[in-house]
Scaffold this active site. Structure first.
Site, PDB file in Angstrom:
ATOM      1  N   GLU A  45      65.360  51.194  27.267  1.00 53.64           N
ATOM      2  CA  GLU A  45      65.676  48.729  27.260  1.00 53.64           C
ATOM      3  C   GLU A  45      64.854  49.099  29.323  1.00 53.64           C
ATOM      4  O   GLU A  45      63.780  47.912  29.235  1.00 53.64           O
ATOM      5  CB  GLU A  45      66.899  48.431  26.948  1.00 53.64           C
ATOM      6  CG  GLU A  45      66.778  48.913  26.138  1.00 53.64           C
ATOM      7  CD  GLU A  45      68.415  48.703  25.952  1.00 53.64           C
ATOM      8  OE1 GLU A  45      68.877  46.897  25.888  1.00 53.64           O
ATOM      9  OE2 GLU A  45      69.742  49.141  25.536  1.00 53.64           O
ATOM     10  N   TYR A  84      65.842  60.941  13.382  1.00 53.30           N
ATOM     11  CA  TYR A  84      66.660  60.459  12.090  1.00 53.30           C
ATOM     12  C   TYR A  84      66.944  59.260  11.224  1.00 53.30           C
ATOM     13  O   TYR A  84      67.676  58.615   9.958  1.00 53.30           O
ATOM     14  CB  TYR A  84      66.822  58.658  13.838  1.00 53.30           C
ATOM     15  CG  TYR A  84      66.271  57.646  13.338  1.00 53.30           C
ATOM     16  CD1 TYR A  84      64.887  57.392  13.788  1.00 53.30           C
ATOM     17  CD2 TYR A  84      67.071  56.241  12.912  1.00 53.30           C
ATOM     18  CE1 TYR A  84      64.208  56.676  13.561  1.00 53.30           C
ATOM     19  CE2 TYR A  84      65.891  55.074  12.751  1.00 53.30           C
ATOM     20  CZ  TYR A  84      64.653  54.988  12.751  1.00 53.30           C
ATOM     21  OH  TYR A  84      63.442  54.487  12.975  1.00 53.30           O
ATOM     22  N   ASP A 118      80.402  55.827  16.618  1.00 53.45           N
ATOM     23  CA  ASP A 118      79.991  55.015  17.572  1.00 53.45           C
ATOM     24  C   ASP A 118      79.132  54.146  16.819  1.00 53.45           C
ATOM     25  O   ASP A 118      78.956  54.158  16.140  1.00 53.45           O
ATOM     26  CB  ASP A 118      78.420  55.908  18.395  1.00 53.45           C
ATOM     27  CG  ASP A 118      78.344  54.942  19.502  1.00 53.45           C
ATOM     28  OD1 ASP A 118      79.083  53.958  20.497  1.00 53.45           O
ATOM     29  OD2 ASP A 118      76.857  56.019  20.443  1.00 53.45           O
ATOM     30  N   ARG A 165      65.768  60.631  22.888  1.00 58.40           N
ATOM     31  CA  ARG A 165      65.113  59.577  22.250  1.00 58.40           C
ATOM     32  C   ARG A 165      64.076  60.329  21.690  1.00 58.40           C
ATOM     33  O   ARG A 165      63.746  60.539  20.256  1.00 58.40           O
ATOM     34  CB  ARG A 165      64.351  58.179  23.643  1.00 58.40           C
ATOM     35  CG  ARG A 165      65.575  57.937  24.179  1.00 58.40           C
ATOM     36  CD  ARG A 165      66.197  56.885  23.475  1.00 58.40           C
ATOM     37  NE  ARG A 165      67.033  56.325  23.733  1.00 58.40           N
ATOM     38  CZ  ARG A 165      68.519  56.101  23.397  1.00 58.40           C
ATOM     39  NH1 ARG A 165      69.003  56.210  21.699  1.00 58.40           N
ATOM     40  NH2 ARG A 165      69.482  55.143  24.305  1.00 58.40           N
ATOM     41  N   GLU A 212      78.896  52.651  27.445  1.00 55.50           N
ATOM     42  CA  GLU A 212      79.535  51.717  26.850  1.00 55.50           C
ATOM     43  C   GLU A 212      81.163  51.672  27.203  1.00 55.50           C
ATOM     44  O   GLU A 212      81.481  52.431  28.147  1.00 55.50           O
ATOM     45  CB  GLU A 212      79.109  52.785  24.861  1.00 55.50           C
ATOM     46  CG  GLU A 212      77.727  53.209  25.156  1.00 55.50           C
ATOM     47  CD  GLU A 212      77.611  53.470  23.614  1.00 55.50           C
ATOM     48  OE1 GLU A 212      78.974  53.415  22.745  1.00 55.50           O
ATOM     49  OE2 GLU A 212      76.683  54.224  23.163  1.00 55.50           O
ATOM     50  N   TYR A 272      76.729  50.214  17.704  1.00 53.64           N
ATOM     51  CA  TYR A 272      75.735  49.269  17.302  1.00 53.64           C
ATOM     52  C   TYR A 272      75.680  47.924  17.671  1.00 53.64           C
ATOM     53  O   TYR A 272      74.846  47.028  17.418  1.00 53.64           O
ATOM     54  CB  TYR A 272      75.146  50.066  16.698  1.00 53.64           C
ATOM     55  CG  TYR A 272      73.069  49.235  17.089  1.00 53.64           C
ATOM     56  CD1 TYR A 272      72.897  50.214  18.341  1.00 53.64           C
ATOM     57  CD2 TYR A 272      72.722  48.560  15.846  1.00 53.64           C
ATOM     58  CE1 TYR A 272      71.339  49.981  17.574  1.00 53.64           C
ATOM     59  CE2 TYR A 272      71.692  48.479  15.785  1.00 53.64           C
ATOM     60  CZ  TYR A 272      70.666  49.490  16.898  1.00 53.64           C
ATOM     61  OH  TYR A 272      69.358  48.829  17.036  1.00 53.64           O
ATOM     62  N   HIS A 303      70.512  44.679  22.865  1.00 50.69           N
ATOM     63  CA  HIS A 303      70.454  45.989  22.524  1.00 50.69           C
ATOM     64  C   HIS A 303      69.211  46.075  21.056  1.00 50.69           C
ATOM     65  O   HIS A 303      68.592  46.939  21.277  1.00 50.69           O
ATOM     66  CB  HIS A 303      71.959  46.965  22.900  1.00 50.69           C
ATOM     67  CG  HIS A 303      71.576  48.056  22.418  1.00 50.69           C
ATOM     68  ND1 HIS A 303      70.774  49.542  23.241  1.00 50.69           N
ATOM     69  CD2 HIS A 303      72.156  48.995  20.968  1.00 50.69           C
ATOM     70  CE1 HIS A 303      70.415  50.501  22.660  1.00 50.69           C
ATOM     71  NE2 HIS A 303      71.439  50.562  21.291  1.00 50.69           N
ATOM     72  N   GLU A 349      73.166  55.677  27.954  1.00 55.12           N
ATOM     73  CA  GLU A 349      74.010  54.644  26.910  1.00 55.12           C
ATOM     74  C   GLU A 349      75.371  54.560  27.663  1.00 55.12           C
ATOM     75  O   GLU A 349      76.203  54.669  27.799  1.00 55.12           O
ATOM     76  CB  GLU A 349      73.475  54.612  25.881  1.00 55.12           C
ATOM     77  CG  GLU A 349      72.377  55.317  24.732  1.00 55.12           C
ATOM     78  CD  GLU A 349      72.270  54.453  23.134  1.00 55.12           C
ATOM     79  OE1 GLU A 349      71.300  55.055  22.940  1.00 55.12           O
ATOM     80  OE2 GLU A 349      73.779  55.169  22.213  1.00 55.12           O
ATOM     81  N   ASP A 396      77.027  57.424  26.309  1.00 54.08           N
ATOM     82  CA  ASP A 396      76.751  58.405  24.978  1.00 54.08           C
ATOM     83  C   ASP A 396      75.144  58.812  25.501  1.00 54.08           C
ATOM     84  O   ASP A 396      74.310  58.411  25.207  1.00 54.08           O
ATOM     85  CB  ASP A 396      77.089  57.137  24.094  1.00 54.08           C
ATOM     86  CG  ASP A 396      77.011  58.262  22.935  1.00 54.08           C
ATOM     87  OD1 ASP A 396      77.305  59.458  22.196  1.00 54.08           O
ATOM     88  OD2 ASP A 396      75.632  58.138  21.628  1.00 54.08           O
ATOM     89  N   LYS A 435      72.281  62.825  20.010  1.00 54.23           N
ATOM     90  CA  LYS A 435      73.149  62.443  20.173  1.00 54.23           C
ATOM     91  C   LYS A 435      74.552  63.929  20.963  1.00 54.23           C
ATOM     92  O   LYS A 435      75.658  63.206  21.675  1.00 54.23           O
ATOM     93  CB  LYS A 435      73.679  61.370  20.260  1.00 54.23           C
ATOM     94  CG  LYS A 435      72.471  60.265  20.235  1.00 54.23           C
ATOM     95  CD  LYS A 435      73.323  59.152  19.235  1.00 54.23           C
ATOM     96  CE  LYS A 435      72.449  57.673  19.993  1.00 54.23           C
ATOM     97  NZ  LYS A 435      72.410  56.529  21.034  1.00 54.23           N
ATOM     98  N   THR A 487      78.881  63.993  25.295  1.00 45.06           N
ATOM     99  CA  THR A 487      78.953  62.625  25.522  1.00 45.06           C
ATOM    100  C   THR A 487      80.214  62.396  26.156  1.00 45.06           C
ATOM    101  O   THR A 487      81.439  63.071  26.721  1.00 45.06           O
ATOM    102  CB  THR A 487      79.929  61.974  24.335  1.00 45.06           C
ATOM    103  OG1 THR A 487      78.752  62.185  23.028  1.00 45.06           O
ATOM    104  CG2 THR A 487      79.987  60.452  24.071  1.00 45.06           C
ATOM    105  N   GLN A 536      65.631  61.933  18.882  1.00 44.28           N
ATOM    106  CA  GLN A 536      65.886  60.524  17.352  1.00 44.28           C
ATOM    107  C   GLN A 536      64.889  60.216  17.001  1.00 44.28           C
ATOM    108  O   GLN A 536      65.260  59.796  15.727  1.00 44.28           O
ATOM    109  CB  GLN A 536      66.682  60.513  18.971  1.00 44.28           C
ATOM    110  CG  GLN A 536      67.516  58.853  18.103  1.00 44.28           C
ATOM    111  CD  GLN A 536      68.345  57.500  18.334  1.00 44.28           C
ATOM    112  OE1 GLN A 536      68.296  57.822  19.915  1.00 44.28           O
ATOM    113  NE2 GLN A 536      68.732  56.764  18.321  1.00 44.28           N
TER     114      GLN A 536
END
Lengths: 365, 365
Positions: free
Chosen positions: B314, B203, B93, B196, B163, B95, B100, B161, B192, B212, B216, B199
């Site tokens: 977001e 992370y 994945d 949060r 994508e 970024y 974003h 997410e 995905d 994550k 997916t 994470q």
């Protein structure tokens, strides 16, 4: 003493010239062909046996011990080609040596707090690339990449990570630490080759990517849990959350890292903070599934002493304090044509010393 | 207009009750069975066709178009079960949306520099869990984990997410951006799912892991590159290093995110900074191999406007500014039984509007 007697019998996959892949066990410096035993032992990889679960694993081991005891023909190791012993599903890697984590922080992020804040609350891990898990002996092509801002070229800080890998047999999710032996088939030695220059530039905020995805070497032998004696896990403070308790069994494994034949380090696996049972419980605690063939590695094994570290970053303090090899040459990181061999010893259920075999690789330009 | 005409014909895998899995293409709101065409089209997954390479892909598409044009029997979508269209090898994945990346930095790390220093020098990415890639419609069990220090429980900040995923057909390594279409078979929509709270705690320094790895989701349809028109890639400043040039084709894809049926965002894929060709070139630049079935996702697609963002982090500014759904309720992150559907439109080689289908999932406790 080779450590490959009746109390060990690790599984591997071998072939004779132009012959098919077959399951075998290692006995001394030879292989015993298991294909005649039929069932899962007649497969070309360990996956079918691993998928069958603990009861079948124990039955298979009893059949193998009986077969080997009867004095079957053996094939000298020099006559066979050894292959990856299982098909790798997902590959994950942990970071569970406190000494390693502290050393890395100190060397790469001087002035930072020694451990990340969550380090003693959970076994930190990440996913790696399963396509590039290769068997011991596979040449390791020096990776290229962005070794600094604006510079693409061969890595100048190519390193090793001496680790122990655990191989999942039976699928599952939310696996309690007490169910570890129901799901994990055995263990193998791992070298998680790492390009430190690529890693330093790429890793924030999503972790290592190309610095580690080019190759991960594993031993051709999977030592079944049935062969291994266990010891008490290390003390943990603060006490982990309930889903990580009890810590589960630990293993007194003693690794040796040889650089071009010179033993440079003896990482002690018994010094790891998080156990393999806790790593599996954590990995599956969110509901994620594990599959037959999943490989999860312990993280670099480093003990408290300099000559117990599992990476050259630590051993040579990022090349600031090179080591001298037996031929008189000095090394910070890996040069081309260097060979690294990680071997291991363990103790059997009866307490005798057994071998974990070795994983080796030679760097090519 | 459904966008599933002769100029689209995305591939999928379907089954009838108690029937085997078969390859099909979508035509309107029905499926055309391809198994009678034989060869790779008679397989139970896309992998054999994908492995065969670009020449075979084009030949297969010509055969499919001829077959569909002849007016074969069709099976209504409501009569079939749709499956994962390919077996996932490694999942990675990226970024690659600047909007974003800047939004995430601003919301989660206020005061930090907007972008990581290497962001415009390389497409940042990480490896994910391939075992938990699931087809659209699979219920998404809310993950549990350490949602804060000392607290284990169900995630309270469950997010999406939006994508676009690229599916590798032909294996390779060190793939030039100009060889993108020789290796990538097609694309699919990806959600995905991300926790949060997990994470934020886990992370550093190795990236997202359990936040994550639980699920997916992908669309059941893989739109072949042969169907898609291309556009000029976005400007890039500074100029990327030579191994990332030329940038390769870009795609004008228009996503829509619906939250319980309310359209809340329209992420524009054309705003992505790094192209899929650059992502593949970067992924393989260190010598790492890609295999048939590798899935690599673009990273969350977010445009410059609030209602163009591809994550709820977001969209709602980390739940500080909830959105109102059509039923009058407010949402920050996902509640149980919420359904998220990400759909997409694209343009065919002839310039007509076509559909990318959709990927949806419902959160269950």
């Amino acid at each position: 003493m080779t450590g490959f007697g009746l109390d060990n019998l690790p599984y591997g996959v071998f072939s004779l010239p132009r012959g098919p892949r077959r399951l075998g066990v290692r006995l001394g410096s030879a292989v015993v062909d298991l294909s005649g035993l039929g069932g899962h032992l007649a497969a070309a990889s360990l996956n079918p046996l691993m998928a069958a679960g603990r009861r079948e694993w124990t039955a298979a081991r009893e059949a193998v011990v009986a077969h080997v005891t009867a004095g079957p023909p053996v094939i000298p190791l020099r006559d066979v080609t050894l292959h990856l012993p299982f098909e790798v599903a997902d590959y994950t890697d942990f970071y569970s040596s406190e000494h390693h984590a502290r050393n890395v922080s100190e060397i790469l992020r001087p002035g930072s707090p020694g451990l990340p804040p969550q380090w003693k609350h959970l076994p930190i891990g990440y996913h790696g690339r399963s396509a590039t898990v290769v068997v011991s002996g596979t040449p390791i092509r020096r990776p290229s990449g962005q070794i600094a801002e604006g510079v693409f070229g061969p890595s100048r800080r190519l390193d090793v990570e001496a680790e122990v890998g655990f191989v999942v047999g039976k699928p599952g999710r939310r696996i309690a630490t007490t169910d570890f032996a129901e799901h994990v088939f055995g263990l193998t030695l791992v070298n998680d080759w790492s390009a430190r220059d690529l890693q330093a530039w790429e890793y924030r905020p999503l972790g290592p990517f190309l610095a580690k995805s080019f190759a991960t070497s594993v031993s051709p032998w999977v030592v079944p849990l049935d062969a291994l004696g266990v010891v008490a896990p290390p003390p943990q403070d603060p006490a982990p959350l309930p889903y990580l308790r009890p810590a589960g069994p630990a293993f007194d494994l003693r690794l040796t890292v040889e650089w071009n034949g010179t033993p440079v380090s003896r990482p002690p696996f018994a010094s790891m903070y998080w156990t393999a049972a806790q790593q599996l419980a954590h990995l599956t605690s969110n509901g994620a599934s594990v599959r037959t063939g999943d490989l999860y590695a312990s993280g670099t094994v480093s003990g408290p002493a300099r000559d117990e570290t599992g990476s050259f970053l630590e051993l040579t303090r990022n090349a600031a304090e090179p080591v001298k090899l037996a031929d008189g040459t000095l090394r910070g990181f890996l040069a081309n044509v260097d060979t690294v061999r990680i071997s291991g010893r363990a103790f059997s259920t009866a307490g005798g010393e057994i071998s974990l075999g070795s994983v080796s690789g030679t760097v090519v330009p």
